[in-house]
Scaffold this active site. Structure first.
Site, PDB file in Angstrom:
ATOM      1  N   SER A 286      33.343 -10.001   5.766  1.00  0.00           N
ATOM      2  CA  SER A 286      32.567 -10.253   5.693  1.00  0.00           C
ATOM      3  C   SER A 286      30.870 -10.380   4.938  1.00  0.00           C
ATOM      4  O   SER A 286      31.423  -9.454   3.616  1.00  0.00           O
ATOM      5  CB  SER A 286      31.476 -10.862   6.893  1.00  0.00           C
ATOM      6  OG  SER A 286      30.119 -11.280   6.569  1.00  0.00           O
TER       7      SER A 286
ATOM      8  N   ASP B  35      27.672 -14.106   0.656  1.00  0.00           N
ATOM      9  CA  ASP B  35      28.165 -13.063   1.337  1.00  0.00           C
ATOM     10  C   ASP B  35      29.620 -12.281   0.774  1.00  0.00           C
ATOM     11  O   ASP B  35      30.095 -13.662   0.230  1.00  0.00           O
ATOM     12  CB  ASP B  35      27.900 -11.949   2.458  1.00  0.00           C
ATOM     13  CG  ASP B  35      28.644 -13.612   3.474  1.00  0.00           C
ATOM     14  OD1 ASP B  35      29.197 -14.486   2.775  1.00  0.00           O
ATOM     15  OD2 ASP B  35      29.380 -13.286   4.539  1.00  0.00           O
TER      16      ASP B  35
ATOM     17  N   ASP C  18      31.927 -13.155   2.341  1.00  0.00           N
ATOM     18  CA  ASP C  18      33.374 -14.025   2.721  1.00  0.00           C
ATOM     19  C   ASP C  18      32.885 -15.811   2.774  1.00  0.00           C
ATOM     20  O   ASP C  18      33.884 -16.521   2.806  1.00  0.00           O
ATOM     21  CB  ASP C  18      33.860 -14.253   3.940  1.00  0.00           C
ATOM     22  CG  ASP C  18      33.312 -14.133   5.303  1.00  0.00           C
ATOM     23  OD1 ASP C  18      32.098 -13.224   4.914  1.00  0.00           O
ATOM     24  OD2 ASP C  18      33.707 -14.508   6.755  1.00  0.00           O
TER      25      ASP C  18
ATOM     26  N   ASP D 156      29.880 -17.452   4.108  1.00  0.00           N
ATOM     27  CA  ASP D 156      29.822 -18.315   5.436  1.00  0.00           C
ATOM     28  C   ASP D 156      28.485 -18.195   5.335  1.00  0.00           C
ATOM     29  O   ASP D 156      27.333 -18.254   5.695  1.00  0.00           O
ATOM     30  CB  ASP D 156      30.404 -17.661   6.538  1.00  0.00           C
ATOM     31  CG  ASP D 156      30.383 -15.984   6.961  1.00  0.00           C
ATOM     32  OD1 ASP D 156      29.619 -15.569   5.598  1.00  0.00           O
ATOM     33  OD2 ASP D 156      31.372 -16.504   7.606  1.00  0.00           O
TER      34      ASP D 156
END
Ligand code: MG
Length: 459
Positions: A100, A243, A245, A247
């Site tokens: 993340s 960020d 990834d 999300d």
């Protein structure tokens, strides 16, 4: 029992704490949990070591008789796209190799259930039990599946789904110009496409995949300084920083000012309640790290605020159980329930553009609706045990003083013109301190005082 899972999946520095061996065994444990014959989607972000970790997980899954499909094109896809595909394409679950927002030397493994939401704490415990006891449910060679397949619908079905939730005609008429900062990671594959489909012109910054991002993967006012400068210099309507990834979405107004996610969510939630989800319960679920500015604004707009511990799965599960118009975190994670019961950076920017179009306002005019507080965030390196000691000390100190305390995770204290949160991180060995106050001076003083106290107790 020892723990593998933190706030949000298993994390560690790649090839150190997060070794290929750990990934292989975890793959076997995950296979034991889902069971022989289940169909699991696997994908990743562009972090260093992701390919090796993904292959180790896949080997573990296959040895347990799981049918594996890897996202086409090397596994790359934003976490929300993989989550959406899990739900909409009928998978039993998914594994995402990502850390993340953590620093670039980290990687991680996260497990998704059939609804597209991260598995709950009970399921994590069962996987940990299999992992540590090494009681893996392996299949005999005659029943084993030796090759992973490929899933090529993940990116397109996700982009379609986001756009389907938006009043496209309304947004297209405005012809927005938007800066997209993907931190050299997987939202490069989706956010520019979403913007084009909405008639917006994407200006891309760091939208090519690399294990070495040009900035830290966590989108914050300091990591998005360059992005903000570009938005202002080019006179764009909006900017978004994701960020690693994808999300999270942290937005930048046309003046170049970067806004924390709870401010964005405070504006979006009443908009969603009034214009898009009029039949849903007027409830918003958020974590204790959310500003009083946001919670007070929501209450003024007739929305009930439900508090959870930090960690987006707590928010997802409370929304699943009780319903609501939105869930969010201050870090830029926003959940729009009809689309996905999980944070989604692409959905967030699409909704915000629709709100700007419908209300016919500039981004800075929308943010001006919120009172202005100054925020200070710091972290002090400290193990969990010491961190809990600090929290306990602060609880004793602030209890019975007529202040509003929330103690579902660390300690949150609300005064008249300030609030603060002190809690042990779930992903790193640090104590997190978050302070907001009407004056910067007061925020600084309070943050310093709390940090000093924490260091004294630690010593
Ligand atoms: Mg993330």
């Amino acid at each position: 029992m020892a723990k593998l899972f933190g706030t949000d999946g298993v994390r560690g520095r790649v090839f150190q704490e997060l070794s290929p061996l750990l990934a292989l065994r975890l793959g076997m444990a995950i296979a034991s949990y889902f069971g022989e014959g289940s169909v699991i989607l696997v994908g990743r972000d562009s972090r260093a070591g992701g390919d090796a970790i993904l292959k180790a997980v896949v080997a573990g899954l296959l040895s347990g008789g799981v049918r594996v499909r890897i996202v086409s094109g090397g596994g790359f896809a934003p976490t929300p796209a993989i989550q959406y595909a899990t739900k909409s394409l009928g998978y039993d679950g998914a594994v995402v190799v990502t850390a993340s927002h953590n620093p670039p030397e980290y990687n991680g493994i996260k497990v998704i259930g059939p609804l597209g939401v991260e598995i709950g704490r009970e399921a994590e415990k069962r996987i940990e039990e299999a992992y540590f006891s090494e009681r893996f449910r392996l299949v005999p060679w005659s029943r084993a599946i030796y090759d992973a397949g490929v899933e090529d619908r993940v990116i397109d079905s996700y982009v379609d789904a986001v756009v389907d939730n938006i009043d496209v005609g309304l947004v297209r008429r405005r012809g927005f110009r938007v800066l997209v900062d993907c931190a050299n990671n997987v939202s490069s594959l989706t956010t520019p496409s979403i913007l084009r489909r909405l008639g917006a012109k994407p200006y891309t910054l760091a939208c090519e995949l690399s294990p070495l991002p040009y900035r830290e993967p966590e989108p914050t006012p300091s990591s998005l300084i360059e992005a903000g400068t570009i938005v202002k210099a080019l006179g764009l309507d909006l900017g978004v920083g994701h960020d690693g990834d994808g999300d999270r979405a942290i937005l930048i107004d046309e003046q170049g000012e970067v806004w924390w996610g709870d401010r964005t969510a405070a504006l979006l939630s009443p908009y969603v309640a009034d214009h898009k989800l009029r039949d849903a319960p007027r409830r918003v679920v958020t974590a204790v790290s959310t500003s009083s500015i946001a919670s007070q604004y929501l209450e003024e707009h007739g929305l009930r605020v439900e508090w959870t511990p930090v960690g987006s799965i707590n928010i997802s599960y409370m929304l699943l159980e009780k319903g609501g118009v939105a869930g969010f975190e201050e870090n830029g994670g926003f959940i729009y329930p009809p689309h996905l019961l999980a944070r989604d950076g692409g959905m967030t920017i699409a909704l915000f553009l629709e709100m700007m179009a419908r209300e016919n306002m500039k981004a800075s005019q929308l943010y001006a609706r919120l009172p202005r507080y100054h925020a200070i965030k710091t972290k002090i390196p400290m193990g969990r045990e010491k961190a809990m000691k600090v929290v306990e000390h602060l609880r004793e100190k602030y209890e019975g003083k007529g202040l509003r305390l929330v103690t579902v995770d660390g300690i949150r204290v609300e005064g008249d013109d300030y609030w603060f949160l002190v809690r042990p991180s779930g992903t790193e060995p640090v104590l997190r301190i978050m302070v907001e106050a009407r004056s910067l001076e007061k925020a600084r003083l309070l943050a310093e005082k709390l940090a000093e106290e924490a260091r004294r107790i630690q010593a």
